[in-house]
Scaffold this active site. Structure first.
Site, PDB file in Angstrom:
ATOM      1  N   CYS A  67      32.119  -1.614   8.787  1.00  0.00           N
ATOM      2  CA  CYS A  67      31.482  -1.743  10.104  1.00  0.00           C
ATOM      3  C   CYS A  67      32.488  -1.849  11.249  1.00  0.00           C
ATOM      4  CB  CYS A  67      30.531  -2.940  10.121  1.00  0.00           C
ATOM      5  SG  CYS A  67      31.363  -4.537   9.983  1.00  0.00           S
ATOM      6  N   HIS A 104      28.699 -17.230  21.354  1.00  0.00           N
ATOM      7  CA  HIS A 104      28.245 -16.043  20.625  1.00  0.00           C
ATOM      8  C   HIS A 104      29.359 -15.635  19.678  1.00  0.00           C
ATOM      9  CE1 HIS A 104      26.469 -12.121  19.826  1.00  0.00           C
ATOM     10  NE2 HIS A 104      27.656 -11.582  20.100  1.00  0.00           N
ATOM     11  N   HIS A 107      26.530 -11.064  14.715  1.00  0.00           N
ATOM     12  CA  HIS A 107      25.167 -10.881  14.195  1.00  0.00           C
ATOM     13  C   HIS A 107      25.141 -10.977  12.679  1.00  0.00           C
ATOM     14  CE1 HIS A 107      24.788  -9.217  18.257  1.00  0.00           C
ATOM     15  NE2 HIS A 107      23.545  -9.650  18.156  1.00  0.00           N
ATOM     16  N   ASP A 111      22.730  -6.438   4.680  1.00  0.00           N
ATOM     17  CA  ASP A 111      23.309  -5.335   3.914  1.00  0.00           C
ATOM     18  C   ASP A 111      24.666  -5.688   3.320  1.00  0.00           C
ATOM     19  OD1 ASP A 111      24.799  -5.414   6.223  1.00  0.00           O
ATOM     20  OD2 ASP A 111      24.528  -3.297   6.728  1.00  0.00           O
ATOM     21  N   ARG A 120      25.597 -10.337   5.485  1.00  0.00           N
ATOM     22  CA  ARG A 120      26.830  -9.922   6.171  1.00  0.00           C
ATOM     23  C   ARG A 120      26.838 -10.552   7.548  1.00  0.00           C
ATOM     24  NH1 ARG A 120      27.980  -5.362   9.650  1.00  0.00           N
ATOM     25  NH2 ARG A 120      25.962  -4.471   9.035  1.00  0.00           N
ATOM     26  N   CYS A 122      28.537 -10.454  10.588  1.00  0.00           N
ATOM     27  CA  CYS A 122      29.402  -9.511  11.287  1.00  0.00           C
ATOM     28  C   CYS A 122      29.873 -10.209  12.569  1.00  0.00           C
ATOM     29  CB  CYS A 122      28.607  -8.243  11.597  1.00  0.00           C
ATOM     30  SG  CYS A 122      29.582  -6.953  12.350  1.00  0.00           S
TER      31      CYS A 122
END
Length: 148
Positions: A67, A104, A107, A111, A120, A122
């Site tokens: 990713c 923040h 996310h 998957d 995951r 990310c």
């Protein structure tokens, strides 16, 4: 709440963080994929919140992902991150924030590798600081050696 990890106020963060780090942590921006400092970091250590130093993720739970961002199967402790629905950018995602600082982080997706639970996390490198194992022998992070 661990008082040791209370976050500084936004005006202090604005001075201390780079523009990208501030935008990611405080305004939910996303750094470029594949062009960030921890995407290919696989040494032993922990990843902490850049705003207040709170431990969030262990290198033991980090995995290679295509990713373009650091990916983890779980946080060090579930209580260290908060999850909420994010419908921005015409997408339906789950936002990951640091529980104490409300920064923040990135996310959560479903998957991830099945052998690690299928999740995951990310996470933007710009929201983290990597603390190598050899630097964890201090009062602040020594207790987190057990997570490696």
């Amino acid at each position: 709440m661990n008082l040791e990890f209370l976050p500084p106020n936004k005006s202090i963060l604005k001075k201390r963080l780079s523009d990208l780090e501030f935008e990611v942590t405080q305004n939910c921006a996303t750094e470029p994929p594949f062009n960030n400092k921890y995407y290919n970091e696989f040494n032993d250590g922990i990843y902490v919140d850049i705003t207040n130093g709170e431990p969030l993720f262990s290198s033991k739970d980090k995995f290679q992902c295509t990713c373009g961002w650091p990916s983890f199967s779980k946080p060090i402790e579930n209580a260290y991150v908060s999850l909420s629905i994010d419908n921005s950018l015409n997408m339906n995602r789950i936002e990951v924030k640091s529980t104490v600082s409300h920064s923040h982080l990135g996310h959560l997706f479903t998957d991830g590798p099945r052998e690690f639970g299928g999740l995951r996390f990310c996470i933007n490198s710009a929201s983290l600081i990597f603390v190598p194992k050899e630097d964890m022998n201090n009062d602040r992070y020594k207790a987190y050696l057990e997570f490696l």
